[in-house]
Write a protein that holds these residues in place. Structure first.
Motif, PDB file in Angstrom:
ATOM      1  N   PRO A 290      -3.146  -5.183   1.323  1.00  0.00           N
ATOM      2  CA  PRO A 290      -3.962  -6.392   0.569  1.00  0.00           C
ATOM      3  C   PRO A 290      -3.642  -7.559   1.316  1.00  0.00           C
ATOM      4  O   PRO A 290      -4.650  -8.325   1.448  1.00  0.00           O
ATOM      5  CB  PRO A 290      -3.418  -6.259  -0.765  1.00  0.00           C
ATOM      6  N   VAL A 291      -2.697  -7.853   1.916  1.00  0.00           N
ATOM      7  CA  VAL A 291      -2.378  -9.085   2.517  1.00  0.00           C
ATOM      8  C   VAL A 291      -3.203  -9.238   3.778  1.00  0.00           C
ATOM      9  O   VAL A 291      -3.657 -10.153   4.110  1.00  0.00           O
ATOM     10  CB  VAL A 291      -0.927  -9.494   2.760  1.00  0.00           C
ATOM     11  N   ARG A 292      -3.148  -8.317   4.590  1.00  0.00           N
ATOM     12  CA  ARG A 292      -3.962  -8.294   5.924  1.00  0.00           C
ATOM     13  C   ARG A 292      -5.456  -8.237   5.808  1.00  0.00           C
ATOM     14  O   ARG A 292      -6.278  -9.102   6.193  1.00  0.00           O
ATOM     15  CB  ARG A 292      -3.617  -6.921   6.682  1.00  0.00           C
ATOM     16  N   THR A 293      -5.934  -7.559   4.365  1.00  0.00           N
ATOM     17  CA  THR A 293      -7.251  -7.597   4.022  1.00  0.00           C
ATOM     18  C   THR A 293      -7.671  -8.963   3.697  1.00  0.00           C
ATOM     19  O   THR A 293      -8.600  -9.686   4.070  1.00  0.00           O
ATOM     20  CB  THR A 293      -7.593  -6.711   3.152  1.00  0.00           C
ATOM     21  N   ALA A 294      -6.686  -9.740   2.799  1.00  0.00           N
ATOM     22  CA  ALA A 294      -7.048 -11.119   2.601  1.00  0.00           C
ATOM     23  C   ALA A 294      -7.058 -12.093   3.628  1.00  0.00           C
ATOM     24  O   ALA A 294      -7.864 -12.961   3.727  1.00  0.00           O
ATOM     25  CB  ALA A 294      -6.060 -11.441   1.364  1.00  0.00           C
TER      26      ALA A 294
END
Length: 711
Positions: free
Chosen positions: A306-310
């Motif tokens: 989720p962090v990389r996607t964000a």
């Protein structure tokens, strides 16, 4: 221990001419390769070829010597590896380091070449290049040189997996003729090893030759150009004589200086393969950009979180959002500004104290009194349609001036007196009011014609104006009724232009509506307020409205018939509170004789009473903030009254207060004291108007206000 080469082979290797040996060896190798492809003739099941000619598989006869000079497998080849061991790949390194590596920089060292010639003939694993020894023919025919027999220990040292190229050793003949070199007898173990040629990727073809032939072949690059000429000797193919045998591939070690073919793993690192499905056979579909990048760089994509996607979304959308914000700011900054408006902050109305006024109304008929722009002071009687007599001439005069405007003091266009007007003048004997001084072919001005209608109430001139305006009385009457509807006279019907007909009916309220509009025409007021009028012939005619010129009366029109009784539409003025208030009233249906005098007397009382009811009251003082200028983006600037504001009215009346721009466009910026509008109390001709100005400087909206506006 490696067996010593025969003297003949050693002597043949010394005078070798580089290119003669090399070309002869290549020719032998090519011929043997053709045999291996076409007839499958390899080293045979015994894995070794002796110096004697082999017998044909079909005929049993010995093969030609030229054929036996180069065998499909060198006598120096070791026995095949055990069957249990897998075939070596090209990535495997040689088991033993070559005992004698060819030295590319030692071309001038003849001692090294001599040692190479004396070296044992049975160590192919130590040589990176196949050496061909060809016997120099004495009498034009070459015989294969006999190779010395090899010991088992020497055969074991010849590992085919250590040599990348098949080595050919050819003995150079001494006397011009070469005899096939006899291959040393092999032990059963060596023969068995030769049968495992399926593990070797390259077929090793080596003719029996002196031990020095391989060294000499590897030194061929150092020979002079004069030594590189040789005669090509084709070898006879025994494809037809020998039975087809499978070729024995031999794994060899690549020569020094020759780049090794990249292994499968190395090729994968250099050129990424397309993605495969779970079965590993078909592509799994188009790869994601990060996956494809990972394949191209041999770096696997990091795991999706989720962090990389964000973070990725932020990186993608941030420049776009920034660009949109810049465009938005530019558009907002240069958009046209909205027009400023005035808004009232003071009270929107003012109510006068006291009870509603009581006027001196007559005992019959109906009446209605109104102050123009302020409202109705009072009324009496039922407002129902009744005959109005010559009061109808007010609509006739209003219609003519509406279609043919006349400025105050002007006479207007000249109108021909037609025969009908002269003929109708004779109806005076029937009791009609007429202008009897007109003659055929005479002309009369518009001003005089209107005066004849409104003062002596001449019926013949009223009909003349109708025909002049609309070409017929009928067409003019239609216009009269249309105009009555436009003015809101719902209970009024006109059937003639003079009002003589009893079918022309109206109410006091409707006639007051018409009277207010007629008194807005200065040219008409200038006529109706006259007590008398002198016609073009010099005859003076009195005004039947006896209210004028007293008590501020300014008109408007009388009307009387037997059926209608006495009727009067009148108007008066009063100066109060710095304003001139217009009072318009109508009294209808007065039948007490003399009817015309009765209606005048009643109307005068009503007019004087209405004037007495008017009073003024100060509602705004000079300098008071009465409103503000709104720039449309949230900014406001206060405005103040330039003088005292007085409201005019009567007891129980509520007066409206409004703020407007007085028809001027408000600026976006201006200095304090600039007039930007007016404060209005009431409506109509008697309304109070006071200019308003800016209390402080008016400035344009700020940059922040421009950016944040939504409309």
């Amino acid at each position: 221990m490696t067996p010593a080469p025969k003297p003949e082979a050693k002597a043949a290797a010394e005078p070798a001419a580089g290119d003669d040996r090399l070309k002869a060896a290549v020719a032998a190798w090519v011929a043997n390769a053709e045999d291996a492809e076409g007839a499958g003739d390899t080293a045979g099941t015994d894995g070794v070829q002796t110096g004697k000619p082999r017998e044909s598989a079909k005929s049993g006869k010995p093969e030609e010597p030229a054929r036996s000079a180069v065998s499909a497998k060198s006598t120096d080849e070791p026995a095949a590896k055990p069957a249990a061991k897998a075939a070596p790949t090209s990535d495997e390194k040689p088991a033993d380091k070559p005992a004698a590596e060819p030295d590319e920089k030692s071309d001038e060292k003849s001692g090294e070449e001599k040692k190479a010639a004396d070296a044992p003939a049975g160590k192919p694993a130590d040589r990176p290049t196949a050496a061909f020894g060809v016997a120099k023919p004495k009498n034009g025919a070459a015989k294969p040189a006999e190779a010395p027999a090899k010991k088992p220990a020497d055969q074991a040292a010849d590992k085919p997996a250590d040599r990348p190229t098949a080595a050919f050793g050819v003995v150079k003949p001494k006397n011009g003729t070469a005899k096939p070199a006899e291959a040393p007898a092999k032990k059963p173990a060596d023969q068995a090893a030769d049968k495992s040629g399926g593990d070797q990727p390259t077929a090793l073809l080596k003719a029996p030759a002196a031990p020095a032939a391989g060294k000499a072949g590897s030194k061929g690059t150092a020979d002079s150009d004069s030594e590189r000429t040789s005669q090509f000797v084709p070898l006879k193919s025994d494809a037809a004589a020998a039975p087809a045998k499978p070729a024995i591939p031999i794994s060899v070690t690549p020569p020094t200086g020759v780049p090794k073919a990249p292994a499968e793993a190395e090729r994968t690192k250099q050129t990424p393969l397309p993605p495969q499905s779970a079965a590993g056979a078909e592509p799994a579909g188009p790869a994601a950009p990060l996956d494809l990048l990972a394949q191209l760089t041999n770096t696997p994509p990091p795991p999706e979180t989720p962090v990389r996607t964000a973070v990725r979304r932020v990186k993608i959308w941030t420049p776009l959002v920034a660009l949109l914000l810049i465009v938005f700011c530019v558009v907002q900054a240069f958009r046209p500004l909205p027009d400023p408006t005035l808004k009232l902050t003071a009270s929107k109305s003012y109510a006068f104290d006291g009870a509603k006024p009581s006027l001196p109304w007559p005992t019959e008929g109906q009446g209605y009194v109104e102050v123009s722009g302020l409202g109705t002071i009072g009324s009496f009687g039922e407002q129902k349609p009744v005959p109005i007599g010559s009061v109808a001439k007010t609509m006739t005069a209003y219609m003519v001036l509406k279609n043919h405007p006349l400025k105050q003091g002007e006479n207007g266009p000249m109108i021909d007196i037609d025969a009908k007007a002269v003929s109708d003048a004779g109806k005076e004997s029937e009791g009609e009011s007429v202008l009897n001084t007109v003659k055929p072919g005479q002309k009369i001005s518009l001003r005089d014609a209107l005066s004849a209608v409104m003062i002596p109430s001449a019926n013949n001139i009223a009909r003349l104006l109708a025909r002049w305006d609309s070409q017929s009385e009928e067409a003019f009457i239609k216009k009269m009724n249309v105009t009555a509807k436009e003015l809101g006279m719902k209970n009024t019907t006109y059937t003639d232009a003079s009002g003589l007909m009893e079918t022309t009916v109206s109410t006091a309220e409707d006639q007051v509506k018409l009277g207010k509009k007629a008194m807005e025409i200065p040219a008409l007021v200038a006529i109706t307020k006259l007590p008398s009028w002198k016609d073009p012939s010099g005859t003076t005619h009195r005004n039947y409205n006896t209210l004028v010129p007293f008590d501020g009366a300014i008109g408007i029109k009388t009307g009387s018939t037997t059926k209608a009784g006495g009727n009067l539409l009148f108007a008066g003025q009063k100066e109060i509170g710095g304003t001139t208030q217009l009072i318009v009233a109508a009294v209808l249906g007065q039948h007490k004789a003399p009817i015309i005098d009765t209606v005048n007397a009643v109307s005068k009382k009503v007019l004087i009473a209405a004037q007495g009811e008017l009073r003024d009251h100060k509602v705004v003082k000079k300098g008071d903030v009465v409103g503000r200028v709104d720039d449309g983006l949230g900014g406001t600037t206060p405005v103040v009254a330039t003088k005292d504001v007085t409201a005019v009215g009567w007891s129980g009346l509520t007066v409206n207060i409004t703020l407007n721009d007085a028809g001027r466009k408000l600026p976006h910026s201006a200095k304090a004291g600039t007039e930007v509008g007016q404060l209005t109390v009431g409506s109509g001709p008697g309304q109070v108007r006071v200019p308003v100005t800016l209390k402080k400087d008016l400035a344009e909206p700020s940059f922040g206000s421009k950016l944040t506006r939504l409309g």
